[in-house]
Scaffold this motif. Structure first.
Motif, PDB file in Angstrom:
ATOM      1  N   TYR A 192       0.827  -1.202   0.000  1.00  0.00           N
ATOM      2  CA  TYR A 192       0.000   0.000   0.000  1.00  0.00           C
ATOM      3  C   TYR A 192       0.867   1.260   0.000  1.00  0.00           C
ATOM      4  CZ  TYR A 192      -3.549  -3.417   1.287  1.00  0.00           C
ATOM      5  OH  TYR A 192      -4.380  -4.517   1.299  1.00  0.00           O
ATOM      6  N   ILE A 193       0.243   2.377  -0.378  1.00  0.00           N
ATOM      7  CA  ILE A 193       0.955   3.643  -0.460  1.00  0.00           C
ATOM      8  C   ILE A 193      -0.046   4.784  -0.305  1.00  0.00           C
ATOM      9  CG2 ILE A 193       0.718   3.783  -2.992  1.00  0.00           C
ATOM     10  CD1 ILE A 193       3.529   5.024  -3.075  1.00  0.00           C
ATOM     11  N   TYR A 194       0.425   5.898   0.247  1.00  0.00           N
ATOM     12  CA  TYR A 194      -0.419   7.093   0.352  1.00  0.00           C
ATOM     13  C   TYR A 194      -0.108   8.090  -0.771  1.00  0.00           C
ATOM     14  CZ  TYR A 194      -2.289   5.921   4.974  1.00  0.00           C
ATOM     15  OH  TYR A 194      -2.953   5.321   6.011  1.00  0.00           O
ATOM     16  N   TYR A 195       0.976   7.846  -1.505  1.00  0.00           N
ATOM     17  CA  TYR A 195       1.409   8.805  -2.528  1.00  0.00           C
ATOM     18  C   TYR A 195       0.824   8.455  -3.892  1.00  0.00           C
ATOM     19  CZ  TYR A 195       4.798  10.619   0.827  1.00  0.00           C
ATOM     20  OH  TYR A 195       5.384  11.193   1.926  1.00  0.00           O
ATOM     21  N   TYR A 196       0.542   9.489  -4.674  1.00  0.00           N
ATOM     22  CA  TYR A 196       0.082   9.304  -6.043  1.00  0.00           C
ATOM     23  C   TYR A 196       0.804  10.317  -6.931  1.00  0.00           C
ATOM     24  CZ  TYR A 196      -2.780  13.497  -5.317  1.00  0.00           C
ATOM     25  OH  TYR A 196      -3.188  14.780  -5.058  1.00  0.00           O
ATOM     26  N   THR A 201       1.979  17.874 -12.728  1.00  0.00           N
ATOM     27  CA  THR A 201       3.388  18.170 -12.443  1.00  0.00           C
ATOM     28  C   THR A 201       4.297  16.958 -12.602  1.00  0.00           C
ATOM     29  OG1 THR A 201       3.147  17.645 -10.085  1.00  0.00           O
ATOM     30  CG2 THR A 201       2.647  19.915 -10.780  1.00  0.00           C
ATOM     31  N   GLY A 202       3.726  15.754 -12.556  1.00  0.00           N
ATOM     32  CA  GLY A 202       4.542  14.548 -12.606  1.00  0.00           C
ATOM     33  C   GLY A 202       5.168  14.194 -11.266  1.00  0.00           C
ATOM     34  N   GLU A 203       4.914  15.021 -10.245  1.00  0.00           N
ATOM     35  CA  GLU A 203       5.481  14.788  -8.924  1.00  0.00           C
ATOM     36  C   GLU A 203       4.566  13.883  -8.103  1.00  0.00           C
ATOM     37  OE1 GLU A 203       8.433  15.992  -7.872  1.00  0.00           O
ATOM     38  OE2 GLU A 203       8.746  16.881  -9.868  1.00  0.00           O
ATOM     39  N   TYR A 204       5.195  13.181  -7.139  1.00  0.00           N
ATOM     40  CA  TYR A 204       4.412  12.361  -6.225  1.00  0.00           C
ATOM     41  C   TYR A 204       3.930  13.211  -5.053  1.00  0.00           C
ATOM     42  CZ  TYR A 204       5.331   7.953  -8.558  1.00  0.00           C
ATOM     43  OH  TYR A 204       5.347   6.928  -9.468  1.00  0.00           O
ATOM     44  N   VAL A 205       2.646  13.087  -4.737  1.00  0.00           N
ATOM     45  CA  VAL A 205       2.010  13.875  -3.689  1.00  0.00           C
ATOM     46  C   VAL A 205       1.354  12.926  -2.689  1.00  0.00           C
ATOM     47  CG1 VAL A 205       0.266  15.637  -3.187  1.00  0.00           C
ATOM     48  CG2 VAL A 205       1.536  15.703  -5.361  1.00  0.00           C
ATOM     49  N   LYS A 206       1.470  13.252  -1.404  1.00  0.00           N
ATOM     50  CA  LYS A 206       0.852  12.398  -0.392  1.00  0.00           C
ATOM     51  C   LYS A 206      -0.628  12.718  -0.288  1.00  0.00           C
ATOM     52  CE  LYS A 206       1.388  10.595   4.293  1.00  0.00           C
ATOM     53  NZ  LYS A 206       2.175  10.640   5.555  1.00  0.00           N
ATOM     54  N   GLY A 207      -1.456  11.691  -0.450  1.00  0.00           N
ATOM     55  CA  GLY A 207      -2.891  11.864  -0.352  1.00  0.00           C
ATOM     56  C   GLY A 207      -3.434  11.350   0.964  1.00  0.00           C
ATOM     57  N   ALA A 208      -4.724  11.485   1.147  1.00  0.00           N
ATOM     58  CA  ALA A 208      -5.360  11.055   2.387  1.00  0.00           C
ATOM     59  C   ALA A 208      -5.789   9.596   2.342  1.00  0.00           C
ATOM     60  CB  ALA A 208      -6.573  11.942   2.666  1.00  0.00           C
ATOM     61  N   ASN A 209      -5.931   9.044   1.167  1.00  0.00           N
ATOM     62  CA  ASN A 209      -6.449   7.687   1.017  1.00  0.00           C
ATOM     63  C   ASN A 209      -5.342   6.677   0.749  1.00  0.00           C
ATOM     64  OD1 ASN A 209      -9.172   8.577   1.245  1.00  0.00           O
ATOM     65  ND2 ASN A 209      -9.118   9.209  -0.907  1.00  0.00           N
ATOM     66  N   LEU A 210      -5.494   5.517   1.316  1.00  0.00           N
ATOM     67  CA  LEU A 210      -4.548   4.430   1.101  1.00  0.00           C
ATOM     68  C   LEU A 210      -4.801   3.814  -0.271  1.00  0.00           C
ATOM     69  CD1 LEU A 210      -2.334   3.030   2.835  1.00  0.00           C
ATOM     70  CD2 LEU A 210      -4.066   1.326   3.450  1.00  0.00           C
ATOM     71  N   ASN A 316       3.953  -3.442   4.810  1.00  0.00           N
ATOM     72  CA  ASN A 316       3.233  -3.393   3.542  1.00  0.00           C
ATOM     73  C   ASN A 316       2.821  -1.969   3.174  1.00  0.00           C
ATOM     74  OD1 ASN A 316       1.280  -3.137   5.505  1.00  0.00           O
ATOM     75  ND2 ASN A 316      -0.013  -4.814   4.794  1.00  0.00           N
ATOM     76  N   LEU A 317       3.595  -0.994   3.688  1.00  0.00           N
ATOM     77  CA  LEU A 317       3.385   0.411   3.329  1.00  0.00           C
ATOM     78  C   LEU A 317       4.688   0.972   2.789  1.00  0.00           C
ATOM     79  CD1 LEU A 317       1.449   2.899   3.378  1.00  0.00           C
ATOM     80  CD2 LEU A 317       2.512   3.484   5.573  1.00  0.00           C
ATOM     81  N   THR A 318       4.673   1.483   1.563  1.00  0.00           N
ATOM     82  CA  THR A 318       5.874   2.066   0.979  1.00  0.00           C
ATOM     83  C   THR A 318       5.815   3.593   1.045  1.00  0.00           C
ATOM     84  OG1 THR A 318       7.304   2.111  -0.968  1.00  0.00           O
ATOM     85  CG2 THR A 318       4.933   2.126  -1.368  1.00  0.00           C
TER      86      THR A 318
END
Length: 336
Positions: A192-196, A201-210, A316-318
């Motif tokens: 799992y990950i919080y980033y999308y 921008t092509g950048e990875y951003v931390k979101g609120a959803n898993l 299991n969280l990256t």
């Protein structure tokens, strides 16, 4: 459990080895979030780049068999490479100081050229060197692709079979596999990950959803990444290593010695991991120095030689500085 809550891990496994014996083994949280499946002792997690320590150990096994030496130029073992690669040594491959171009495209999360692994291998051989061998540090997969080719040449079998026979079986490991994230395997949990990635921008951003994430580990890069294991299985490997069942103490010391550049300086990822040995990042500090193999921002294997201590943390969280979490856990055991 406090760390589990603070860091937001869905699930994890931790094993503590003290004086080469397992003194703690815990499975916490959820292996599968939507189905509320608990992490169990036999749950396997991706260890990603921790896989490099198997490859480094295999090279030392072959050196003990006098089939090669760390200082050999790779042209001695793979004569068909581009001429400007020939002076690179096996040691420089393992320490990521070769200067070779990277077969992985860092901007697209895929192999260079956007095609198959075979076409990417052709493409990378046409690319220029990043720098002269031994001049800088550059963490890239081409180094371990070549390490895999050398192991397959002198191990006289596939890379995976060599590692299984000469390391996993010796250590008594029965629940470790090579696979891709999306492969359906017994007891393997998702990642799992919080980033999308922001499409603008092509950048990875931390979101609120898993979110659930999948990765491909090409077969030509299994020396670089692609193993899945449990914490207890990894503990068996470490105990076998430190008991000299895999390689001799002299070879272990070689593997754990931080590499030097041509100018005598030491380099690594930076910050706490300021040096890099042969497949092992190094925390060089006055007290509680450590070798910390890390994988995919989700797995850490930290060895504290002076404290006779090992911390194995699989999650299991990256997307985390996982070595810092493992180091925090180690603080509970320094003086015990």
């Amino acid at each position: 459990k406090r760390i589990l809550g603070e860091e937001g891990f869905p699930g994890l496994e931790v094993a503590i080895i003290k004086n080469n014996e397992i003194v703690l083994s815990e499975s916490l949280g959820l292996a599968n979030v939507p189905f509320s499946v608990d992490v169990k002792e036999n749950t396997i997690f991706p260890v990603c780049s921790i896989s490099k320590i198997f490859a480094a150990t295999a090279i030392l096994q072959l050196e003990e068999q006098k089939k090669l030496t760390l200082l050999d130029p790779i042209s001695k073992h793979i004569p068909t490479l581009p001429s400007n690669w020939n002076a690179v040594t096996i040691e420089q491959l393992l320490s990521n100081t070769s200067g070779l171009p990277d077969i992985e495209d860092p901007n697209k999360d895929e192999l260079v050229g956007g095609g198959s692994q075979d076409s990417a291998w052709v493409k990378v051989q046409e690319m220029p060197l990043q720098f002269r061998p031994g001049e800088e540090f550059s963490y890239n997969a081409t180094n371990y692709l070549l390490i895999q080719k050398i192991i397959e040449e002198y191990g006289e079998t596939s890379y995976e079979e060599f590692i299984k026979t000469n390391q996993f079986k010796v250590a008594g490991m029965e629940q470790i596999i090579f696979a891709n994230s999306f492969d359906v395997k017994e007891n393997k949990c998702p990642t799992y990950i919080y980033y999308y990635r922001d499409e603008t921008t092509g950048e990875y951003v931390k979101g609120a959803n898993l979110l659930e994430t999948n990765e491909t580990f090409p077969t030509i890069l299994r020396a670089d990444a692609g193993a899945f294991s449990s914490a207890n299985e990894m503990a068996k490997w470490i105990i076998a290593l430190q008991s000299e069942k895999l390689i001799k103490r002299e070879s272990i010391n070689k593997m754990w010695a931080p590499a030097q550049l041509n100018n005598g300086e030491y380099v690594g990822f930076g910050d706490a991991l300021d040096r890099y040995a042969l497949g092992w990042p190094v925390m060089n500090r006055e007290k509680h120095a450590a070798l910390v193999a890390i994988g995919g921002g989700r797995a850490a294997l930290a060895i504290y030689p002076e404290d006779d201590l090992v911390v194995i943390l699989l999650t299991n969280l990256t997307g985390l500085l996982i070595h810092e979490v493992a180091d925090e856990i180690a603080e509970f055991y320094y003086l015990k």
